[in-house]
Each structure stands twice: as structure tokens, then as C-alpha cells.
Design a protein around this motif. Structure first.
Motif, PDB file in Angstrom:
ATOM      1  N   GLU A  38     -10.893 -22.329  -4.177  1.00  0.00           N
ATOM      2  CA  GLU A  38     -12.136 -23.049  -4.377  1.00  0.00           C
ATOM      3  C   GLU A  38     -12.583 -23.688  -3.067  1.00  0.00           C
ATOM      4  OE1 GLU A  38     -13.948 -23.147  -7.112  1.00  0.00           O
ATOM      5  OE2 GLU A  38     -12.528 -21.898  -8.233  1.00  0.00           O
ATOM      6  N   SER A  55     -19.775 -25.723  -5.506  1.00  0.00           N
ATOM      7  CA  SER A  55     -18.407 -25.218  -5.604  1.00  0.00           C
ATOM      8  C   SER A  55     -18.444 -23.699  -5.793  1.00  0.00           C
ATOM      9  CB  SER A  55     -17.685 -25.875  -6.784  1.00  0.00           C
ATOM     10  OG  SER A  55     -16.376 -25.353  -6.920  1.00  0.00           O
ATOM     11  N   SER A  86     -15.996 -19.876  -5.370  1.00  0.00           N
ATOM     12  CA  SER A  86     -14.668 -19.263  -5.266  1.00  0.00           C
ATOM     13  C   SER A  86     -14.762 -18.111  -4.280  1.00  0.00           C
ATOM     14  CB  SER A  86     -14.201 -18.754  -6.626  1.00  0.00           C
ATOM     15  OG  SER A  86     -14.106 -19.833  -7.552  1.00  0.00           O
ATOM     16  N   PRO A  90     -20.818 -20.800  -9.285  1.00  0.00           N
ATOM     17  CA  PRO A  90     -20.742 -21.077 -10.734  1.00  0.00           C
ATOM     18  C   PRO A  90     -21.837 -20.356 -11.498  1.00  0.00           C
ATOM     19  CG  PRO A  90     -20.508 -23.103  -9.460  1.00  0.00           C
ATOM     20  CD  PRO A  90     -20.918 -22.030  -8.492  1.00  0.00           C
ATOM     21  N   ASP A 107     -23.958 -21.414 -13.892  1.00  0.00           N
ATOM     22  CA  ASP A 107     -25.245 -22.105 -13.964  1.00  0.00           C
ATOM     23  C   ASP A 107     -25.996 -22.031 -12.639  1.00  0.00           C
ATOM     24  OD1 ASP A 107     -23.386 -23.591 -12.652  1.00  0.00           O
ATOM     25  OD2 ASP A 107     -23.989 -25.521 -13.513  1.00  0.00           O
TER      26      ASP A 107
END
Length: 345
Positions: free
Chosen positions: A77, A85, A87, A170, A172
Motif C-alpha cells: 500500500e 491510497s 496498491s 480504490p 470508489d
């Protein structure tokens, strides 16, 4: 038959020689380097091929693979500069250039390279915004390669490539980016449509302007040519009138006969085209027209006298009487040839 003491010594000596040869001869395969230690201290590096060691004094320390190797960096992360955030996982390629340094300067070489790469990934990607992170992978790879290669240089390692395999924002955030991209594309489409409409209006205005200019030029040219034609017609009419006037002044009876007959014929044509005339029946044979010309000649004779010709040798013609046929007229006034001879003449 038992072996004597000498035979036993010979056998033991032969076995010792074989053991010594086995311990002193080392074969190094291609793509590897062996370090040699003498009483636990590094002395040299064996190259691929057949090599000899001092038995019981030197031994092989580390068998080092010097071929280019790949190291998979696990997913981790990362927090970007704008607090997003994501990955990210990567892959690194490295090669051992100095077997002694790689063997004795670092312990657990692959683990060290892996942790060093992960740390620099977080450092490099954390200093960038999300949009910059997603659109500048080449910049990220170049910065990671430079930093990691500089860090592993003292270990005798060369990092040849560091590649970011995947960056996953993410869910969203992905949806928000999708809506943003859709709005941006709709904005571009509206801008292009407006520019196209403006260009079309400009082209139509230019076309109308050119059409008006060409139409005005055509009208001007037509008016010019019409005026020129009227001018030439007037000049011709003037020359004809002048010629007739000169002929009349010179006493030529035929000229005035021709002029009056021409006007008479034009008058008949105008009467025939008049909208108020319904039915007109009258003799229009060539003999009637000749008779009228004869009447015109008689009038000219009375005006100019018997010897009006230039030489006096051409006697005037006697007018011929036109046929006395019946005339039938409509609602309009009857048309009677001017200058025609009457029945009582």
C-alpha cells in the motif's frame, strides 16, 4: 594369498592421491563464480572451467550465480501526495558483477534487494499525485532504477531494470475518475461541436458574400453590355436616319419610300400585338404593300416635283390600286393602310 604390509601401504597411498586430486580439482560451470577461502579468508574467485586448489588449505567458499536474475516485489500500500491510497507491485532485474562483494558484503542478497526496492517504491510514489502517478510510469521506473542501483552498488550488484507491474486505486476512486473522464470527454465533444457550427456559419457567410459579389459583378457586366448594345443600336439608328435624311435632301424618292414602308410595317406588327384588338381581317398581300409604297411615292412626287431625282431620268412610278376586297373588323377600330389610294382617286 594375503596382502603384505607393503601392499597395504601402496593401496593407502593410491587412495590418498585420489582423494587429494579430488579435493584440488574444481570445475566451475558457465554463469557461476566460486570464491576461494584459505583458512576461512577470501583469496580469489574461480572462473568457469577447470581450476586447481591447494588441498586441505583452500576450499570453495560461496557459489555465486552471476546471471541476470528476476526478483518479484510483493504488493504494498502506498499513500500518494494527495492522500490517495493505492496498491502497487513491481519486478526488479539484477546481476552480480563482483562475486566476492556480493558474497561477503551483504547477507541474504535477494531479501536485501527486495526490501530496498519496496522502500523506494513507497518513497518515490508517495511524492507524486495520483494523476501523475497513473500517467507517468516511465518516470517512476526511471527514478526507482536510479535510486536502487545506487544503493546496491557497494554490494557488487547491478540493477538493470525496475518495472511497476500494476497500480490499483480504490474502487470508489476509480468510479470518480470514470465520471471525471466522461465529463471531460463530453466537454471536448461540445467544444468540437460548437467549433464545427461556427466554422459552418463562417463558410456559409463567405459563400453568400462571394455569391453576392459575383451576382453584382454579373449585373454590372450585363448592364454595361446592355448599355453598349443600346449605344450601338442608337448609333446605327442615327446613321440610318442620317443616310435617309441625306438621301431625301438629295432628292432620292426611293429612300423616303423605304423609310415610310419600314415604319408602316412596324406599325402593322404593333397593331397585331395590341391587347385590345380582337379580330382584324384586312388584305396584307405583297401587292397591297406595293400599292401603299406607290401612294407614298405619289406624295413624294407632289412634294418634290416631277424632276426631283438627281439626274431627272427616273420617272416616278404610278401607284397601283390595291384589291377592293371586303374588310371585316371586330370590336376594335378598323385598320386602314395609310397613304393607300382611295376608290375615288
Amino acid at each position: 594369498m594375503g596382502l603384505g604390509g607393503f601392499d597395504i601401504v601402496v593401496v593407502v597411498f593410491v587412495l590418498f592421491v585420489i582423494l587429494v586430486l579430488f579435493a584440488s580439482i574444481k570445475t566451475v560451470p558457465q554463469g557461476y563464480r566460486y570464491t576461494v577461502e584459505r583458512f576461512g579468508r577470501y583469496t580469489r574467485t574461480l572462473e568457469p572451467g577447470l581450476n586447481l586448489l591447494t588441498p586441505f588449505i583452500e576450499r570453495v567458499g560461496v557459489r555465486m550465480n552471476v546471471m541476470e536474475q528476476v526478483l518479484d516485489v510483493p504488493t504494498q500500500e502506498v499513500i500518494t501526495r494527495d492522500n490517495a491510497s493505492v496498491s502497487a507491485d513491481a519486478v526488479a532485474f539484477y546481476q552480480v558483477l563482483n562475486a566476492a562483494q556480493a558474497a561477503y558484503q551483504i547477507s541474504n542478497l535477494q531479501n536485501a534487494i527486495q526490501n530496498l526496492t519496496m522502500t523506494n517504491i513507497r518513497s518515490v510514489m508517495g511524492s507524486m499525485d495520483l494523476d501523475e502517478l497513473l500517467s507517468n510510469r516511465e518516470v517512476i521506473n526511471e527514478r526507482l532504477l536510479r535510486v536502487v542501483d545506487e544503493a546496491v552498488g557497494p554490494w557488487g550488484i547491478k540493477v538493470t531494470r525496475v518495472e511497476i507491474k500494476d497500480i490499483q486505486p480504490p474502487a470508489d476512486l476509480v468510479q470518480s475518475m470514470g465520471r471525471q473522464m466522461k465529463a471531460e470527454r463530453e466537454k471536448r465533444a461540445q467544444i468540437l461541436e460548437a467549433e464545427g457550427a461556427r466554422g459552418a456559419q463562417i463558410l456559409r457567410a463567405e459563400g453568400a458574400k462571394q455569391a453576392a459579389v459575383l451576382e453584382a459583378e454579373g449585373k454590372r457586366e450585363a448592364a454595361f453590355r446592355e448599355a453598349e448594345a443600346r449605344e450601338r443600336l442608337a448609333e446605327a439608328e442615327a446613321r440610318a436616319t442620317q443616310a435617309v435624311s441625306e438621301a431625301i435632301a438629295a432628292g432620292d424618292v426611293q429612300a423616303i419610300n423605304y423609310f415610310v414602308a419600314q415604319k408602316y410595317t412596324e406599325a402593322l406588327v404593333a397593331i397585331g400585338k395590341a391587347p385590345n384588338s380582337k379580330i382584324v381581317l384586312m388584305p396584307l398581300e405583297a401587292s397591297s404593300l406595293i400599292g401603299s409604297l406607290g401612294g407614298i411615292g405619289a406624295i413624294a412626287k407632289d412634294v418634290f416635283g416631277d424632276n426631283s431625282g438627281p439626274s431627272g431620268s427616273n420617272p416616278p412610278r404610278q401607284p397601283s390600286r390595291p384589291p377592293t376586297g371586303p374588310r371585316t373588323t371586330g370590336t376594335t377600330n378598323p385598320v386602314v393602310p395609310p397613304f393607300g389610294p382611295s376608290s375615288g382617286s
